[in-house]
Design a protein around this motif. Structure first.
Motif, PDB file in Angstrom:
ATOM      1  N   LEU A 150       3.049  -3.369 -12.684  1.00  0.00           N
ATOM      2  CA  LEU A 150       4.017  -4.415 -12.366  1.00  0.00           C
ATOM      3  C   LEU A 150       5.280  -3.765 -11.820  1.00  0.00           C
ATOM      4  CD1 LEU A 150       3.694  -6.530 -15.650  1.00  0.00           C
ATOM      5  CD2 LEU A 150       2.361  -6.749 -13.542  1.00  0.00           C
ATOM      6  N   ALA A 151       5.849  -4.343 -10.764  1.00  0.00           N
ATOM      7  CA  ALA A 151       7.052  -3.756 -10.160  1.00  0.00           C
ATOM      8  C   ALA A 151       7.981  -4.854  -9.669  1.00  0.00           C
ATOM      9  CB  ALA A 151       6.675  -2.833  -9.000  1.00  0.00           C
ATOM     10  N   ILE A 152       9.287  -4.652  -9.890  1.00  0.00           N
ATOM     11  CA  ILE A 152      10.335  -5.506  -9.333  1.00  0.00           C
ATOM     12  C   ILE A 152      11.161  -4.651  -8.388  1.00  0.00           C
ATOM     13  CG2 ILE A 152      12.409  -6.854  -9.814  1.00  0.00           C
ATOM     14  CD1 ILE A 152      11.266  -7.568 -12.516  1.00  0.00           C
ATOM     15  N   ASN A 153      11.274  -5.088  -7.133  1.00  0.00           N
ATOM     16  CA  ASN A 153      12.067  -4.376  -6.121  1.00  0.00           C
ATOM     17  C   ASN A 153      13.280  -5.229  -5.776  1.00  0.00           C
ATOM     18  OD1 ASN A 153      10.141  -2.189  -5.720  1.00  0.00           O
ATOM     19  ND2 ASN A 153       8.845  -3.737  -4.768  1.00  0.00           N
ATOM     20  N   THR A 154      14.470  -4.733  -6.077  1.00  0.00           N
ATOM     21  CA  THR A 154      15.689  -5.516  -5.874  1.00  0.00           C
ATOM     22  C   THR A 154      16.330  -5.298  -4.512  1.00  0.00           C
ATOM     23  OG1 THR A 154      16.933  -3.750  -6.995  1.00  0.00           O
ATOM     24  CG2 THR A 154      16.241  -5.631  -8.327  1.00  0.00           C
ATOM     25  N   GLU A 155      15.786  -4.390  -3.685  1.00  0.00           N
ATOM     26  CA  GLU A 155      16.370  -4.139  -2.366  1.00  0.00           C
ATOM     27  C   GLU A 155      16.014  -5.276  -1.421  1.00  0.00           C
ATOM     28  OE1 GLU A 155      14.721  -0.067  -3.781  1.00  0.00           O
ATOM     29  OE2 GLU A 155      14.271  -2.205  -4.026  1.00  0.00           O
ATOM     30  N   ASP A 156      17.026  -5.820  -0.719  1.00  0.00           N
ATOM     31  CA  ASP A 156      16.729  -6.866   0.253  1.00  0.00           C
ATOM     32  C   ASP A 156      16.410  -6.291   1.627  1.00  0.00           C
ATOM     33  OD1 ASP A 156      19.267  -6.027   0.852  1.00  0.00           O
ATOM     34  OD2 ASP A 156      20.241  -7.960   0.543  1.00  0.00           O
ATOM     35  N   VAL A 157      16.592  -4.996   1.809  1.00  0.00           N
ATOM     36  CA  VAL A 157      16.136  -4.308   3.020  1.00  0.00           C
ATOM     37  C   VAL A 157      15.431  -3.038   2.555  1.00  0.00           C
ATOM     38  CG1 VAL A 157      16.760  -3.163   5.164  1.00  0.00           C
ATOM     39  CG2 VAL A 157      18.009  -5.209   4.453  1.00  0.00           C
ATOM     40  N   ILE A 158      14.129  -2.965   2.777  1.00  0.00           N
ATOM     41  CA  ILE A 158      13.346  -1.801   2.370  1.00  0.00           C
ATOM     42  C   ILE A 158      13.280  -0.836   3.552  1.00  0.00           C
ATOM     43  CG2 ILE A 158      11.137  -0.965   1.496  1.00  0.00           C
ATOM     44  CD1 ILE A 158      12.565  -2.755  -0.454  1.00  0.00           C
ATOM     45  N   SER A 159      13.800   0.360   3.391  1.00  0.00           N
ATOM     46  CA  SER A 159      13.774   1.333   4.478  1.00  0.00           C
ATOM     47  C   SER A 159      12.350   1.803   4.728  1.00  0.00           C
ATOM     48  CB  SER A 159      14.663   2.526   4.136  1.00  0.00           C
ATOM     49  OG  SER A 159      14.100   3.278   3.074  1.00  0.00           O
ATOM     50  N   ALA A 160      12.124   2.272   5.953  1.00  0.00           N
ATOM     51  CA  ALA A 160      10.807   2.803   6.301  1.00  0.00           C
ATOM     52  C   ALA A 160      10.463   3.999   5.428  1.00  0.00           C
ATOM     53  CB  ALA A 160      10.773   3.182   7.781  1.00  0.00           C
ATOM     54  N   ALA A 161      11.471   4.831   5.094  1.00  0.00           N
ATOM     55  CA  ALA A 161      11.230   6.015   4.264  1.00  0.00           C
ATOM     56  C   ALA A 161      10.800   5.616   2.857  1.00  0.00           C
ATOM     57  CB  ALA A 161      12.497   6.871   4.203  1.00  0.00           C
ATOM     58  N   ALA A 162      11.480   4.606   2.287  1.00  0.00           N
ATOM     59  CA  ALA A 162      11.111   4.155   0.946  1.00  0.00           C
ATOM     60  C   ALA A 162       9.727   3.544   0.934  1.00  0.00           C
ATOM     61  CB  ALA A 162      12.144   3.147   0.439  1.00  0.00           C
ATOM     62  N   ALA A 163       9.424   2.771   1.983  1.00  0.00           N
ATOM     63  CA  ALA A 163       8.100   2.168   2.069  1.00  0.00           C
ATOM     64  C   ALA A 163       7.021   3.229   2.199  1.00  0.00           C
ATOM     65  CB  ALA A 163       8.044   1.205   3.257  1.00  0.00           C
ATOM     66  N   ALA A 164       7.316   4.271   2.986  1.00  0.00           N
ATOM     67  CA  ALA A 164       6.338   5.344   3.179  1.00  0.00           C
ATOM     68  C   ALA A 164       6.083   6.095   1.884  1.00  0.00           C
ATOM     69  CB  ALA A 164       6.829   6.302   4.260  1.00  0.00           C
ATOM     70  N   ALA A 165       7.128   6.238   1.054  1.00  0.00           N
ATOM     71  CA  ALA A 165       6.967   6.947  -0.219  1.00  0.00           C
ATOM     72  C   ALA A 165       6.140   6.128  -1.204  1.00  0.00           C
ATOM     73  CB  ALA A 165       8.336   7.260  -0.814  1.00  0.00           C
ATOM     74  N   ALA A 166       6.285   4.806  -1.157  1.00  0.00           N
ATOM     75  CA  ALA A 166       5.592   3.953  -2.125  1.00  0.00           C
ATOM     76  C   ALA A 166       4.165   3.619  -1.711  1.00  0.00           C
ATOM     77  CB  ALA A 166       6.376   2.660  -2.328  1.00  0.00           C
ATOM     78  N   SER A 167       3.901   3.523  -0.425  1.00  0.00           N
ATOM     79  CA  SER A 167       2.598   3.054   0.056  1.00  0.00           C
ATOM     80  C   SER A 167       1.411   3.858  -0.465  1.00  0.00           C
ATOM     81  CB  SER A 167       2.583   3.021   1.585  1.00  0.00           C
ATOM     82  OG  SER A 167       3.436   2.011   2.059  1.00  0.00           O
ATOM     83  N   PRO A 168       1.439   5.192  -0.447  1.00  0.00           N
ATOM     84  CA  PRO A 168       0.263   5.936  -0.948  1.00  0.00           C
ATOM     85  C   PRO A 168      -0.052   5.631  -2.409  1.00  0.00           C
ATOM     86  CG  PRO A 168       1.708   7.377   0.322  1.00  0.00           C
ATOM     87  CD  PRO A 168       2.457   6.102   0.114  1.00  0.00           C
ATOM     88  N   LEU A 169       0.992   5.513  -3.250  1.00  0.00           N
ATOM     89  CA  LEU A 169       0.773   5.180  -4.654  1.00  0.00           C
ATOM     90  C   LEU A 169       0.155   3.798  -4.791  1.00  0.00           C
ATOM     91  CD1 LEU A 169       4.047   6.486  -6.372  1.00  0.00           C
ATOM     92  CD2 LEU A 169       1.768   7.481  -6.514  1.00  0.00           C
ATOM     93  N   ASP A 170       0.690   2.828  -4.048  1.00  0.00           N
ATOM     94  CA  ASP A 170       0.184   1.465  -4.137  1.00  0.00           C
ATOM     95  C   ASP A 170      -1.265   1.391  -3.672  1.00  0.00           C
ATOM     96  OD1 ASP A 170       2.661   0.770  -5.033  1.00  0.00           O
ATOM     97  OD2 ASP A 170       3.317  -0.214  -3.193  1.00  0.00           O
ATOM     98  N   ARG A 171      -1.554   2.043  -2.550  1.00  0.00           N
ATOM     99  CA  ARG A 171      -2.933   2.005  -2.045  1.00  0.00           C
ATOM    100  C   ARG A 171      -3.901   2.675  -3.025  1.00  0.00           C
ATOM    101  NH1 ARG A 171      -0.403   3.293   2.979  1.00  0.00           N
ATOM    102  NH2 ARG A 171      -1.009   5.481   2.720  1.00  0.00           N
ATOM    103  N   ALA A 172      -3.456   3.755  -3.663  1.00  0.00           N
ATOM    104  CA  ALA A 172      -4.313   4.441  -4.635  1.00  0.00           C
ATOM    105  C   ALA A 172      -4.577   3.551  -5.846  1.00  0.00           C
ATOM    106  CB  ALA A 172      -3.659   5.756  -5.066  1.00  0.00           C
ATOM    107  N   LEU A 173      -3.565   2.811  -6.296  1.00  0.00           N
ATOM    108  CA  LEU A 173      -3.757   1.899  -7.429  1.00  0.00           C
ATOM    109  C   LEU A 173      -4.782   0.825  -7.093  1.00  0.00           C
ATOM    110  CD1 LEU A 173      -0.031   1.442  -8.538  1.00  0.00           C
ATOM    111  CD2 LEU A 173      -1.828   2.549  -9.868  1.00  0.00           C
ATOM    112  N   VAL A 174      -4.629   0.213  -5.920  1.00  0.00           N
ATOM    113  CA  VAL A 174      -5.556  -0.845  -5.515  1.00  0.00           C
ATOM    114  C   VAL A 174      -6.966  -0.292  -5.366  1.00  0.00           C
ATOM    115  CG1 VAL A 174      -6.125  -2.460  -3.656  1.00  0.00           C
ATOM    116  CG2 VAL A 174      -3.745  -2.230  -4.421  1.00  0.00           C
ATOM    117  N   ALA A 175      -7.083   0.909  -4.795  1.00  0.00           N
ATOM    118  CA  ALA A 175      -8.400   1.517  -4.594  1.00  0.00           C
ATOM    119  C   ALA A 175      -9.112   1.770  -5.919  1.00  0.00           C
ATOM    120  CB  ALA A 175      -8.260   2.822  -3.809  1.00  0.00           C
ATOM    121  N   ARG A 176      -8.337   2.043  -6.989  1.00  0.00           N
ATOM    122  CA  ARG A 176      -8.942   2.291  -8.298  1.00  0.00           C
ATOM    123  C   ARG A 176      -9.217   1.012  -9.071  1.00  0.00           C
ATOM    124  NH1 ARG A 176      -4.743   5.933  -9.233  1.00  0.00           N
ATOM    125  NH2 ARG A 176      -4.115   4.760 -11.094  1.00  0.00           N
TER     126      ARG A 176
END
Length: 344
Positions: free
Chosen positions: A152-178
Motif C-alpha cells: 500500500l502506498a500514498i503519494n502526496t506529490e501533485d507533480v511526479i518527476s520523471a526521475a522519481a517515477a523511474a526509481a519507483a517503476s522497477p519496484l512496482d513492476r516487480a511486485l505486480v509480477a510476483r
C-alpha cells in the motif's frame, strides 16, 4: 455542551488547561486549545463560527498546536475535526519549545497524524530512523523484495518527476509480477500531464487531499518521511503491529472514498442517429456532398450538424472532433496529420 466526550468528561472534573502563551504559542492557539479541551472536537469552520476568529488566524493557530502535538485530527475527507490532547501530555511537550511554529498545511496534517500514533509509547526496537533519502530508498527496496501479499502506498506529490517515477517503476513492476496486490493513492497531476504513478496490474485511486506520504509492506511494516517538506531528511520505519494496523486503517478509509482516474479518462459520448451516420460516413472518407447525397439531405444540413457537434464537445475543427470521437470509440482515430484550413 456537545454530546461527544471531552477531556473534562473523561476525567469527571474540569481539567487544568495550561496557558500555552507562556511557552511561546500565540493567543489564538491558546484560545483554540482551551475550546477543544473544554467543549470537545471541532472542525476549522466550526472554530471560526464559535470563536469569531478569521479563518487565516484559525489555520495558523492549528499549525502551532499540531506542531507541538497539542491536537489530533479525525480524518474524514475534506473537513476533518480536531481534538485536544490531554493537558499533562501537552505540557510535557511545550516545555521543550520556546517559540511558535508556523508550518504548511501538509506538514501540520503529517505532524498531527504522527503524534496520534503515540510513537513515544512504541518500543524503541520497533521504530527505526533512516537518516537520508538514499538510506530510505535502500530500505524500501529491501522491504518490497520481501513482500508476498500486499503493498500500500500514498503519494502526496501533485507533480511526479520523471526521475522519481523511474526509481519507483522497477519496484512496482516487480511486485505486480510476483502477484503482490499493489494499491496506490495519489493526487491528480497538477501539471495536467499523465499520471506517472500508474503501473500496469496495479490499482490506483485519486483524491483531492492526502494527509501524509506512506508505504505499508504486507501490513507488517510502515514507512513515512521524517519531514514531508524535505525527503532528504530520511524516513521513519515502524513494525509495531498496532501502529501498522492504525496506518492500514487510515489508508483504507481514504481508499474507500477515493475515485479511480482510469474510469474517468474517456467519458461516453452520445450521438444522435443523424450525427452517428454523418461522422461514420466522413470517417469512411466521403466528402460532405457525398454524405448529403447518401443521407438525402442538403450539404448545409451536414455542415450545421457538424458545427453543432463541435460546439457541444468543445473542439475547434474536424481533426479535433475526430480525436475526441476516436478516443470515445465513436469513430476510428484520425491519422496524425495536421488539419487543413478547410477542416478548421
Amino acid at each position: 455542551m456537545r454530546e461527544r466526550g471531552t477531556i473534562a468528561e473523561a476525567r469527571g472534573r474540569p481539567p487544568v488547561v495550561p496557558m500555552l502563551g507562556r511557552w511561546g504559542l500565540s493567543p489564538h492557539a491558546d484560545l483554540i486549545y482551551r475550546s477543544l479541551t473544554l467543549l470537545g472536537p471541532a472542525s476549522r469552520q466550526q472554530l471560526v463560527r464559535q470563536l469569531g476568529v478569521a479563518p487565516s488566524r484559525i489555520g495558523q493557530a492549528l499549525d502551532e498546536l499540531a506542531a507541538v502535538g497539542a491536537i489530533r485530527p479525525s480524518y474524514r475527507g475534506r473537513e476533518g475535526e480536531w481534538s485536544a490532547v490531554d493537558p499533562d501530555a501537552v505540557l510535557a511537550r511545550v516545555r521543550r519549545r520556546r517559540s511558535p511554529v508556523v508550518i504548511s498545511d501538509q506538514y501540520r496534517r503529517h505532524l498531527a497524524l504522527v503524534a496520534d500514533l503515540r510513537l513515544e509509547e512504541v518500543p524503541a526496537v520497533a521504530v527505526r530512523r533512516l537518516p537520508t533519502r538514499t538510506a530510505a530508498r535502500r530500505r524500501i527496496a529491501d522491504l518490497a523484495a520481501a513482500e508476498r501479499r500486499e503493498h500500500l502506498a500514498i503519494n502526496t506529490e501533485d507533480v511526479i518527476s520523471a526521475a522519481a517515477a523511474a526509481a519507483a517503476s522497477p519496484l512496482d513492476r516487480a511486485l505486480v509480477a510476483r502477484g503482490v496486490r499493489l494499491r496506490t493513492l495519489g493526487l491528480a497531476p497538477r501539471d495536467g500531464g499523465p499520471d506517472r504513478t500508474l503501473t500496469a496490474g496495479a490499482e490506483h485511486r485519486q483524491v483531492e487531499t492526502l494527509p501524509l506520504k506512506l508505504m505499508i509492506f504486507d501490513r507488517r511494516s510502515a514507512l513515512f518521511p521524517a519531514d514531508p517538506t524535505n525527503f532528504d531528511a530520511g524516513a521513519i520505519e515502524i513494525d509495531e503491529p498496532d501502529t501498522v494496523a492504525h496506518l492500514t486503517q487510515l489508508f483504507y478509509r481514504i481508499w474507500d472514498a477515493a475515485g479511480d482516474p482510469r474510469s474517468l479518462e474517456v467519458l461516453p459520448i452520445m450521438l444522435t442517429s443523424r450525427e452517428q451516420s454523418i461522422v461514420s460516413l466522413l470517417a469512411a472518407g466521403l466528402s460532405e456532398e457525398a454524405v448529403a447525397a447518401e443521407l438525402g439531405v442538403s450539404r448545409r444540413t451536414v455542415a450545421y450538424a457538424l458545427r453543432a457537434l463541435m460546439d457541444r464537445l468543445g473542439v475547434e475543427n474536424r481533426f479535433q472532433l475526430a480525436l475526441v470521437l476516436g478516443a470515445a470509440k465513436a469513430v476510428p482515430l484520425p491519422p496524425t496529420t495536421r488539419p487543413t484550413e478547410e477542416e478548421s
